[in-house]
Scaffold this motif. Structure first.
Motif, short mmCIF file in Angstrom:
data_model
loop_
_atom_site.label_atom_id
_atom_site.label_comp_id
_atom_site.label_asym_id
_atom_site.label_seq_id
_atom_site.Cartn_x
_atom_site.Cartn_y
_atom_site.Cartn_z
N ALA A 184 0.83 -1.20 0.00
CA ALA A 184 0.00 0.00 0.00
C ALA A 184 0.86 1.25 0.00
O ALA A 184 0.53 2.26 -0.64
CB ALA A 184 -0.92 0.01 1.23
N ASP A 185 1.97 1.20 0.70
CA ASP A 185 2.84 2.38 0.81
C ASP A 185 4.21 1.95 1.34
O ASP A 185 4.47 0.76 1.55
CB ASP A 185 2.21 3.43 1.73
N PHE A 186 5.09 2.91 1.55
CA PHE A 186 6.45 2.61 2.01
C PHE A 186 6.43 2.02 3.41
O PHE A 186 7.20 1.11 3.73
CB PHE A 186 7.30 3.88 2.00
N ASN A 187 5.55 2.53 4.26
CA ASN A 187 5.47 2.02 5.63
C ASN A 187 5.23 0.51 5.63
O ASN A 187 5.91 -0.24 6.32
CB ASN A 187 4.36 2.77 6.38
N GLU A 188 4.26 0.08 4.84
CA GLU A 188 3.95 -1.36 4.80
C GLU A 188 5.10 -2.15 4.17
O GLU A 188 5.45 -3.24 4.62
CB GLU A 188 2.65 -1.61 4.04
N ALA A 189 5.70 -1.58 3.14
CA ALA A 189 6.82 -2.26 2.47
C ALA A 189 7.98 -2.46 3.44
O ALA A 189 8.58 -3.55 3.49
CB ALA A 189 7.28 -1.45 1.25
N PHE A 190 8.30 -1.43 4.22
CA PHE A 190 9.48 -1.57 5.08
C PHE A 190 9.18 -2.43 6.32
O PHE A 190 10.07 -3.10 6.83
CB PHE A 190 10.05 -0.21 5.49
N GLY A 191 7.93 -2.45 6.77
CA GLY A 191 7.58 -3.39 7.83
C GLY A 191 7.77 -4.83 7.38
O GLY A 191 8.31 -5.67 8.10
N PHE A 192 7.37 -5.09 6.15
CA PHE A 192 7.58 -6.41 5.53
C PHE A 192 9.08 -6.72 5.42
O PHE A 192 9.53 -7.80 5.79
CB PHE A 192 6.93 -6.38 4.14
N MET A 193 9.86 -5.76 4.95
CA MET A 193 11.30 -5.98 4.81
C MET A 193 11.96 -6.29 6.16
O MET A 193 12.86 -7.12 6.25
CB MET A 193 11.97 -4.77 4.16
N THR A 194 11.49 -5.63 7.20
CA THR A 194 12.06 -5.87 8.53
C THR A 194 11.79 -7.30 8.97
O THR A 194 12.67 -7.97 9.53
CB THR A 194 11.49 -4.87 9.55
N ARG A 195 10.58 -7.79 8.68
CA ARG A 195 10.28 -9.18 9.05
C ARG A 195 11.14 -10.16 8.25
O ARG A 195 11.64 -11.16 8.79
CB ARG A 195 8.79 -9.47 8.82
N VAL A 238 8.95 -3.97 -3.73
CA VAL A 238 10.08 -4.75 -3.24
C VAL A 238 10.29 -5.90 -4.22
O VAL A 238 9.34 -6.59 -4.58
CB VAL A 238 9.81 -5.31 -1.82
N GLU A 239 11.52 -6.08 -4.64
CA GLU A 239 11.87 -7.19 -5.53
C GLU A 239 12.90 -8.05 -4.82
O GLU A 239 13.97 -7.56 -4.45
CB GLU A 239 12.45 -6.68 -6.85
N ILE A 240 12.59 -9.31 -4.63
CA ILE A 240 13.48 -10.20 -3.88
C ILE A 240 14.00 -11.32 -4.79
O ILE A 240 13.22 -11.98 -5.48
CB ILE A 240 12.74 -10.83 -2.69
#
Lengths: 117, 117, 117, 117
Positions: free
Chosen positions: B52-63, B84-86
């Motif tokens: 949805a936004d950067f906040n959600e993306a970075f919360g995911f990345m932290t996990r 995010v591309e993994i």
């Protein structure tokens, strides 16, 4: 990307019996740490940290969080703005163990020098 | 706080010989994952995520970061804003292994459903 | 907990017209930054960082993430293990602006000294 | 990457006089939140969260941290393993304000449904 650890088996120490430190071990280990204090009424240690701002405090917390999950040994901690208070104890042993000391050492190694206290 | 894992020895699989998946294993495992694609010219897999936004993306990345360090198996990843591309591959095996599949499964388990793609 | 900013109105600069830096401004600003390079074929700057390990790299990324969201100005970045590559440019201006310089300055202020490059 | 906010001036509300909620406002706002309780002896609200594990708890905390810095309004919070306790109050107003409600609403919007309590 992959592993960069040195070879060898790793024991999941969390699954083994782990003993509380003796009084002598406790005193000796605490003398080597920076700023950790015994908690009144509990076999645990605590240290207070003060950072420049919230950004620095939470960057520090993220590093502690990653290490804690890697060790499968988690802190009890409190934060407000630039202050972080960390309490360490080992639940299964109902007291302080070598795992708390290991996590405390890591925390000391990444804590800022002058501002912490 | 302490360990809550189930008892038992844990092998540091990163320190052991780990083999690339065979073609059959690879096809079977990929069929069970959500949205992972083979990378052209490399034995690796990749998935793109949109949040949805950067906040959600970075919360995911932290996990993912906490899990990756716990596994001692790290992604190659790119982020800009909500994307995010993994890419996953195992350096020591020079290709895709069961460890990549394990990390991909974790990632799938925490990725948002409808927005990802 | 509350605000600790100094008083004063704050403009949401993201909502205003923001101009690309002139060649002179660009050269002058880049000279003051540490290790940022122009990106070939794009009006953008990039810097590569190398940390002691993933833990330190992701702690750094978390600090940049918090700052980026505060500025509402987000990096394009890539990470694998202890390496982080950050590209800055301003989408709305289709090139480098003062906001990229501001974020680059913050990044420089928290980047490790000796290991980065 | 750049701004995606809607146009318009943004006031740094932290720098302005901000008033405590009246009893009526307080009751009305609290009724709209999920699981927040008044704190005994303080004009503050608190909510307890329980997650599947530490990984999920810290991913949540990272999202709250990014939002808090963006709002320049920071929680008082405690974590151990999968539990997070958040207390909100506005220091400058010496009590609960609309900024606490705004942060509580964000927190509610990203908190897991069934496990929290």
């Amino acid at each position: 990307m992959g592993s960069r650890r040195t070879p060898g088996l790793k024991l999941n120490t969390g699954a083994m019996m782990i003993n509380r430190l003796t009084s002598e071990e406790r005193a000796s280990e605490l003398a080597d740490l920076r700023g950790w204090q015994a908690v009144a009424g509990r076999d645990a240690i605590q240290r207070h940290f003060r950072f420049a701002d919230f950004n620095e405090a939470f960057g520090f917390m993220t590093r502690v969080a990653i290490k804690a999950q890697e060790m499968n040994h988690h802190p009890e901690w409190f934060n407000v703005y630039n202050r972080v208070e960390i309490t360490l104890s080992t639940h299964e042993a109902d007291g302080l163990t070598s795992r708390d000391i290991e996590l405390a050492r890591f925390i000391d190694s990444i804590a800022p020098g002058p501002l912490s206290a």
